[in-house]
Design an enzyme around this catalytic site. Structure first.
Site: not given
Ligand code: IPE
Ligand code: IPE
Ligand code: MG
Length: 249
Positions: A29-30, A74, A77, A216
């Protein structure tokens, strides 16, 4: 490409080889925030994220972690802007096509979990090909969760079992954890010992709900494109300090 510090090519000496997780799962994430911090569009973050995943896979191989699962997309997504969703689908396809030969050479067994029928046909074809071409590989087991939702996975398992009961193939009394697991997408893959989530969010976002009963959890504020071997080292060092009691004393 940055040069890897020599010490991190091999398992760092402060880690015990006997206490490594057998399976690491990551919520990558991020990416979007990473790009935003650089004043770039979100898709650049996704591109950088692929590099981070590639090196983590190689690191697992170098350090002796036998299974890695990555959450790539997900079921929730799909709710993102269609341009981003489309970019991601094309990115997955492109990366898979580009990396398949190398994964074969490196003895990686790749598997995709999730509702794969809901993915674009051209991506499906690459997925099927990569799984077929690497199915006999005995090196690292690499699982990619794409169009994956833990609740959806549990529901589809329930439906399959209900159909078996209706057919008269099994009795309701025969339903147990073992049978249930046979109907999960992750059948044959051990449950994760360690879940890593980047970007500081302390939630599991519908990932591996059944499988993570005793994982964990390690959360780092580092954004996924910056997650490197130094970060993985920290995660593993923390993991090795945990006392996994599994409900016992
Ligand atoms: C979780 O990240 C899904 C993936 C990393 C593929 P999201 O960015 O979609 O999760 P939320 O929305 O912060 O819960
Ligand atoms: C995770 O990064 C990748 C996917 C969910 C595909 P994000 O796209 O969720 O990045 P943030 O959370 O918006 O920074
Ligand atoms: Mg995210």
């Amino acid at each position: 490409m940055s040069v890897e510090p020599v010490t991190l090519q091999k398992l760092p000496t402060d880690l015990s080889v006997n206490r490594l997780p057998k399976h690491v799962a990551v919520i990558m994430d991020g990416n979007g925030r990473w790009a935003k911090n650089q004043g770039k569009p979100r898709i650049i973050g996704h591109q950088k994220g692929v590099d981070a995943l590639k090196d983590l896979l190689r690191c697992c191989k170098d350090w002796g972690v036998p299974a890695l699962t990555a959450y790539a997309f997900s079921t929730e997504n799909w709710g993102r802007p269609s341009t981003e969703v489309q970019f991601l689908m094309t990115l997955f396809e492109r990366v898979l096509r580009r990396e398949l030969e190398e994964m074969k050479e490196e003895n990686v067994k790749i598997r995709f979990v999730g509702n794969l029928a809901g993915l674009p046909d051209s991506l499906r074809q690459e997925i099927d090909r990569s799984m077929e071409d690497t199915k006999n590989n005995l090196g690292i087991q690499f699982t990619v969760a794409t169009n994956y939702g833990g609740r959806q996975e549990i529901i589809q398992a329930c439906k399959a079992i209900a159909a078996q009961v209706k057919q008269g193939d099994i009795e309701p009394e025969q339903i147990n954890e073992e049978l249930f697991e046979q109907h999960l997408y992750t059948h044959g893959i051990p449950n994760p010992d360690l879940l890593i989530r980047t970007s500081g969010e302390m939630r599991i976002s519908n990932f591996l709900l059944w499988q993570m009963a005793y994982s964990e959890i390690y959360v780092t504020p580092t954004l996924w494109p910056d997650f490197d071997r130094v970060e993985f080292h920290k995660a593993l060092a923390t993991y090795q300090q945990r006392d996994r009691r599994f409900g016992k004393v």
